[in-house]
Design an enzyme around this catalytic site. Sequence first.
Site, short mmCIF file in Angstrom:
data_model
loop_
_atom_site.label_atom_id
_atom_site.label_comp_id
_atom_site.label_asym_id
_atom_site.label_seq_id
_atom_site.Cartn_x
_atom_site.Cartn_y
_atom_site.Cartn_z
N ASP A 123 0.84 -1.19 0.00
CA ASP A 123 0.00 0.00 0.00
C ASP A 123 0.88 1.24 0.00
OD1 ASP A 123 -2.49 1.26 -0.05
OD2 ASP A 123 -2.53 1.50 2.12
N HIS A 130 -3.59 14.09 0.96
CA HIS A 130 -3.78 13.22 2.12
C HIS A 130 -2.57 13.27 3.04
CE1 HIS A 130 -5.00 9.77 4.51
NE2 HIS A 130 -3.86 9.16 4.20
N GLU A 195 -10.22 4.01 3.94
CA GLU A 195 -9.32 4.68 3.01
C GLU A 195 -9.77 4.30 1.61
OE1 GLU A 195 -5.18 4.04 3.79
OE2 GLU A 195 -5.22 5.35 5.55
N GLU A 197 -9.28 3.97 -2.15
CA GLU A 197 -8.06 3.82 -2.94
C GLU A 197 -8.34 3.10 -4.26
OE1 GLU A 197 -4.84 2.10 -0.75
OE2 GLU A 197 -5.48 2.95 1.17
N ASP A 229 -8.95 0.30 2.33
CA ASP A 229 -7.93 -0.15 3.28
C ASP A 229 -8.36 0.29 4.68
OD1 ASP A 229 -5.52 -1.28 4.13
OD2 ASP A 229 -4.50 0.64 4.03
N ARG A 233 -7.07 3.75 13.52
CA ARG A 233 -6.15 4.88 13.70
C ARG A 233 -5.52 4.92 15.09
NH1 ARG A 233 -4.99 6.17 8.55
NH2 ARG A 233 -6.84 6.77 7.36
N GLN A 236 -2.88 2.23 15.12
CA GLN A 236 -1.82 2.68 14.23
C GLN A 236 -0.96 3.78 14.87
OE1 GLN A 236 -3.34 4.28 10.55
NE2 GLN A 236 -1.33 4.81 9.75
N LYS A 249 -3.54 -1.91 10.36
CA LYS A 249 -3.92 -2.06 8.95
C LYS A 249 -4.20 -3.50 8.55
CE LYS A 249 -3.03 2.20 7.26
NZ LYS A 249 -3.92 3.00 6.38
N THR A 253 -8.57 -5.71 4.41
CA THR A 253 -8.60 -4.77 3.29
C THR A 253 -9.58 -5.32 2.28
OG1 THR A 253 -6.29 -4.08 3.62
CG2 THR A 253 -7.27 -3.64 1.46
N GLU A 356 -9.66 12.56 7.93
CA GLU A 356 -9.59 13.87 7.29
C GLU A 356 -10.94 14.56 7.30
OE1 GLU A 356 -6.86 13.82 3.56
OE2 GLU A 356 -7.62 11.78 3.83
#
Length: 413
Positions: A123, A130, A195, A197, A229, A233, A236, A249, A253, A356
């Site tokens: 990834d 971002h 996420e 993607e 994904d 948080r 992480q 993570k 996915t 975000e």
Amino acid sequence: MTTASATSWLDLPADHPFGVATLPYGVFSTASDPGPRVGVAIGEMILDLAAAVGQLAPPLAAAVAGPSLDTLLAAGPQAWSQVRALVTAWLTDATFSERLGQHLVPARDAVLHLPFTVADYVDFYASEQHATNLGKMFRPGQDPLTPNWKHLPIGYHGRAGTIVGSGTDIVRPCGQRRGTDGEITFGPSARLDIEAELGFVVGTGSRLGRPVDIDRFPEHVFGVCLVNDWSARDIQAWEYVPLGPFLGKSFATSISPWVVPLAALGAARVTPPARTVPLLPYLDDARTPPWGLDVRLEVRLNGHVVSRPMFDGMYWTGAQMLAHLTANGASLRTGDLYASGTISGARPDQRGSLIELSWGGAEPLRLPDGTTRTFLEDGDEVVISASAPGPDGTVIGFGEVRGRILPATEPPR
């Protein structure tokens, strides 16, 4: 190169996302025939590719025999081109309508499966917007981009075994976290995120010790799919220094069931944003038409649109990611998947992650039904879809990738 679009005898709307210009590949089964097999989406139908090729083009039957896309991926660019050309010809020549009719299955009657065996998963972190947004949150008062960011595509090696197909429920992960008071605890993630993607699916492999040149991107990458994904948080944030993402993570996915062939994206190719630092030769795409892509995503949370990210603003292209992925001599394998990282744009409504959209939880996102979210709650369902321009005003569709959050299981004692 952009080619003119053709019209199918199936009489599809000109703007149907699964028209003749798209022809994405996937794996499906039906109640009457539960064995997984390779299919091509056309309108609201799925062409049983193995059956059609077996009848009309037997020399190519082995490449599409299934029960996954693995053999087609490994067959290489010449076979990819031959199969796509044949399917296009069959679906645009009415003389094939009777012979193909018996091999067309209504999409509503099909069960879609994980389309290929994922060999390795990488990834990237290719969106400047971002990376800048997260840098502002995590390193206030400092340069939001790390010194290396514009010199190379940053990425991490993920966990292929936890790639799941669209529609698979996602169990909220548990892990070790550090609270604002400094206390270290273990339990369900409280900051579960998405996420949005794009994923690039590798077909033909490469030899160990031989980097893949940026110009050879179309020789190795078969097509593109959608990726969510999922990210914990809080897990992480505590674990990622100094080695990067790991348990925050690796729990799941999700990818879409349809892989859009690279050959369908000629009209979507665009020049990426201007690079503001010189690139080393192996990443320099000035000598060839670059592989920026005009792909427009839509993120829905519980049916409400919360974001519309745009891939055309990504700083690094899929070709550059592949060149960097193999620059040290790392080999490719059939079924390798590498993803772009979160796709975010300059506007707030183009941010491809909740961290975000809610600015780290400080600005809760208000949904049309009156509820608010900072991060995902149990029962939430996320659906990511996308489209791109095709030839002659047609639309290239990517389908969707969806997943629903289930409560955490009992944590270990």
